[in-house]
Design an enzyme around this catalytic site. Sequence first.
Site, PDB file in Angstrom:
ATOM      1  N   THR A 105       0.908  -1.266   0.122  1.00  0.00           N
ATOM      2  CA  THR A 105       0.178  -0.463   0.433  1.00  0.00           C
ATOM      3  C   THR A 105       1.149   1.430  -0.299  1.00  0.00           C
ATOM      4  O   THR A 105       0.769   1.939  -1.321  1.00  0.00           O
ATOM      5  CB  THR A 105      -1.015   0.235   1.345  1.00  0.00           C
ATOM      6  OG1 THR A 105      -1.494  -1.248   1.361  1.00  0.00           O
ATOM      7  CG2 THR A 105      -1.583   0.673   1.181  1.00  0.00           C
ATOM      8  N   ASP A 402       2.262 -11.562   4.830  1.00  0.00           N
ATOM      9  CA  ASP A 402       2.289 -10.298   4.989  1.00  0.00           C
ATOM     10  C   ASP A 402       4.009 -10.720   5.967  1.00  0.00           C
ATOM     11  O   ASP A 402       4.680  -9.923   5.930  1.00  0.00           O
ATOM     12  CB  ASP A 402       2.117  -9.439   5.023  1.00  0.00           C
ATOM     13  CG  ASP A 402       0.777  -8.815   3.545  1.00  0.00           C
ATOM     14  OD1 ASP A 402       1.469 -10.171   2.592  1.00  0.00           O
ATOM     15  OD2 ASP A 402       0.600  -8.058   3.942  1.00  0.00           O
TER      16      ASP A 402
END
Length: 539
Positions: A105, A402
């Site tokens: 992001t 992640d």
Amino acid sequence: MSAVYTTDEYGRPFIIVREQDKKARTTGVEATKAHIMAAKAVANIVRTSLGPRGLDKILISPDGDITISNDGATIMSQMAIENQIGKLLVELSRSQDDEIGDGTTGIVVLAGALLEQAEELLDRGIHPIRISDGFEQACKIAVAHLDRVSDIIPWSKDNTSDLFRCAKTSLGSKIVNKRHDQFAQIAVDAILAVADLERKDVDFELIKVEGKVGGEMADSALVHGVIIDKDFSHPQMPKEVKDAKIAILTCPFEPPKPKTKHKLEITSVKEFEELQRYERETFETMVKQVKDCGANIVACQWGFDDEANSLLLQHKLPAIRWVGGPEIELLAIATNGRIVPRFEDLSNEKLGSAGCIREVTYGTTNESMIIVEDCANSKAVTVLVRGGNKMIVDEAKRSLHDAMCVVRNLIIDNRVVYGGAAAEISSSIAVEKEADQVSSIEQYAMRSFARALDAIPMALAENSGLPPIETLSYVKSQQIKQGISSLGVDCMNAGTSDMKEQFVFDPLISKRQQFLLATQLVKMILKIDDVIVHRSDEQ
């Protein structure tokens, strides 16, 4: 296609064909600004998902499948983006995800902020190449500054507290933050179980993440072995096998068939009985070959019919059928077995071994899974993720991936920078300071790069419900006054802006990759000054 009939000065006729009618062309600064606008629109979509207080997006596919996520790479990959520059940002987040696994992001938000600053410079009449050069110089300064302010975190197999804290930082913005500690510990244990610490390498092929709807996230667990989402082929087979010797087969339990097209004609009852006897003998031979090599359980990639299933039960040989290719490979790695393509090749040396293989049933729907534990090769592990619905399970799996990537990055390079946008603010101050010493026009681009870095802390503050400009100004002034590069945005209202005290870490290689890739993409977009679109006849 349109054409014009005309004649030359001697009266000779010829036709002018207007092929260019099918082309649309944008050039110069107008083309660059169109690209910047498209990229900014895409970056603004994921901007609100940044940080621990970031919001989720709901994505609905054409088939009606729903995905709820705040993972940048997932959002970008599932959006149907038609614009070519928008697709470049999708590729940017994917390359960050493939290489680092986290920070997807942040990299898109940074690229969008850089392009926004580039637009202002273009309006002031600065040439795109000079802007690109300025951004390149600023990026080198920022990356060098990250190396200077990074800290080394010590860790070992016995002391994993710092790895655990870094995994927690990654999970802070995810749906699993209610089970922060549990999932962070699972990520650390899974990576250390398969890591080759001498080579500083982690093979993700040895980690399988299996999701099962039902229960709650607290029921998720790490299994030092393999989980197969199947059950034993016959309900009367034993549900648990101790000291298992596994025959791993990629050949089906059925009579051999010719490879070419074939047809078998049966004209009498005798011929049919002979065929039946041949099939039975073939099945019995296959089962005998498996028993003779010492196997007490069979895992088969293909299915087998009721007759073969019944024979296996009679010979007290539990079997698992329709085991997928990746699961077969992982089972072979975990049990130190060999995948056998023909029954004739079976031998005792090729069998896999495990301490226990058991079938576990979940809930009231009789859904079963087979767990292979105490394997000969302890390096293969499986994470079982539970959740109330499919969307939660899928997002929990992405979050865990992640976190595992962060731990893996720290095993490769154990240097960290501090989160909460502390690294970005510190780099912004360093770039601004260096820009004052540059006499050429690139200094404007370098200052713009510094302002683009400030977009990250502003987005973090905004998403956390804090006044963005006021928060950034305060943290920046404190960093300059105190000379502490670990001061960042206090998103969680912990009462201190020092990310070192809050244990908010980011791997250095992740942050460095964000700066380098975002700058590289922005330079590429700024160098495009001509767009020619070929339209189809329908248009």
